[in-house]
Write a protein that holds these residues in place. Structure first.
Motif, mmCIF file in Angstrom:
data_model
loop_
_atom_site.group_PDB
_atom_site.id
_atom_site.type_symbol
_atom_site.label_atom_id
_atom_site.label_comp_id
_atom_site.label_asym_id
_atom_site.label_seq_id
_atom_site.Cartn_x
_atom_site.Cartn_y
_atom_site.Cartn_z
ATOM 1 N N GLU A 2 0.824 -1.217 0.000
ATOM 2 C CA GLU A 2 0.000 0.000 0.000
ATOM 3 C C GLU A 2 0.858 1.267 0.000
ATOM 4 N N THR A 3 1.930 1.256 0.772
ATOM 5 C CA THR A 3 2.766 2.451 0.880
ATOM 6 C C THR A 3 4.065 2.347 0.087
ATOM 7 N N GLY A 4 4.454 1.120 -0.283
ATOM 8 C CA GLY A 4 5.714 0.917 -0.980
ATOM 9 C C GLY A 4 6.914 0.872 -0.042
ATOM 10 N N LYS A 5 6.684 1.023 1.255
ATOM 11 C CA LYS A 5 7.788 1.009 2.214
ATOM 12 C C LYS A 5 8.310 -0.412 2.401
ATOM 13 N N ILE A 6 9.627 -0.476 2.612
ATOM 14 C CA ILE A 6 10.281 -1.762 2.833
ATOM 15 C C ILE A 6 10.804 -1.783 4.265
ATOM 16 N N TYR A 7 10.519 -2.872 4.945
ATOM 17 C CA TYR A 7 10.940 -3.044 6.331
ATOM 18 C C TYR A 7 11.813 -4.279 6.449
ATOM 19 N N LYS A 55 0.916 -4.504 9.666
ATOM 20 C CA LYS A 55 1.479 -5.855 9.786
ATOM 21 C C LYS A 55 0.708 -6.872 8.939
ATOM 22 N N LYS A 56 -0.607 -6.699 8.815
ATOM 23 C CA LYS A 56 -1.416 -7.612 8.000
ATOM 24 C C LYS A 56 -1.092 -7.474 6.515
ATOM 25 N N ARG A 57 -0.705 -6.260 6.103
ATOM 26 C CA ARG A 57 -0.437 -5.995 4.684
ATOM 27 C C ARG A 57 0.941 -6.455 4.227
ATOM 28 N N LEU A 58 1.842 -6.673 5.140
ATOM 29 C CA LEU A 58 3.223 -6.946 4.762
ATOM 30 C C LEU A 58 3.355 -8.198 3.895
ATOM 31 N N VAL A 59 4.229 -8.075 2.910
ATOM 32 C CA VAL A 59 4.433 -9.155 1.948
ATOM 33 C C VAL A 59 5.890 -9.609 2.019
ATOM 34 N N HIS A 60 6.071 -10.917 2.009
ATOM 35 C CA HIS A 60 7.407 -11.512 1.955
ATOM 36 C C HIS A 60 7.558 -12.110 0.563
ATOM 37 N N ARG A 61 8.467 -11.551 -0.224
ATOM 38 C CA ARG A 61 8.647 -12.026 -1.595
ATOM 39 C C ARG A 61 9.026 -13.501 -1.607
ATOM 40 N N SER A 62 8.513 -14.211 -2.583
ATOM 41 C CA SER A 62 8.782 -15.649 -2.660
ATOM 42 C C SER A 62 10.252 -15.951 -2.938
ATOM 43 N N PRO A 89 12.203 -2.649 11.774
ATOM 44 C CA PRO A 89 10.884 -3.257 11.953
ATOM 45 C C PRO A 89 9.742 -2.338 11.520
ATOM 46 N N PRO A 90 8.653 -2.956 11.068
ATOM 47 C CA PRO A 90 7.482 -2.162 10.708
ATOM 48 C C PRO A 90 6.849 -1.577 11.966
ATOM 49 N N PRO A 91 5.983 -0.584 11.797
ATOM 50 C CA PRO A 91 5.290 -0.029 12.963
ATOM 51 C C PRO A 91 4.413 -1.092 13.634
#
Length: 91
Positions: free
Chosen positions: A12-17, A31-38, A23-25
């Motif tokens: 959604e924001t394009g931010k990388i954590y 936290k629900k939106r975070l994606v881990h690339r395959s 760490p993300p906020p």
């Protein structure tokens, strides 16, 4: 490899954590939106590093007169200072 495996992005924001280093906020919605690339896995990273070293090795001699090796394991500010110093010395 640790940096790769811990990376997460917010589509959604394009931010990388990074789960450990940046760490993300604590916001549960984020936290629900975070994606881990395959391809952010140890196996994929080892392949990327092998390819990187193969490519760098193939061109290193060509650029030896205009490049400098800097230890990237140092504190990031030391690395940045050394890069700036090298650029200034070549200008």
């Amino acid at each position: 490899v640790e940096r790769c495996e811990g990376r997460r992005s917010d589509p959604e924001t394009g931010k990388i954590y990074h789960l450990k280093f940046n760490p993300p906020p604590e916001d549960p919605d984020v936290k629900k939106r975070l994606v881990h690339r395959s391809d952010d896995t140890k196996t994929a990273m080892v392949k990327r590093l092998q390819q990187y070293h193969k490519n760098v090795g193939a061109i290193r001699d060509y650029y030896k007169d205009i490049s400098k090796t800097i230890d990237g394991e140092q504190d990031k500010m030391k690395v940045a200072d050394q890069v700036k110093e090298y650029i200034k010395s070549e200008a």
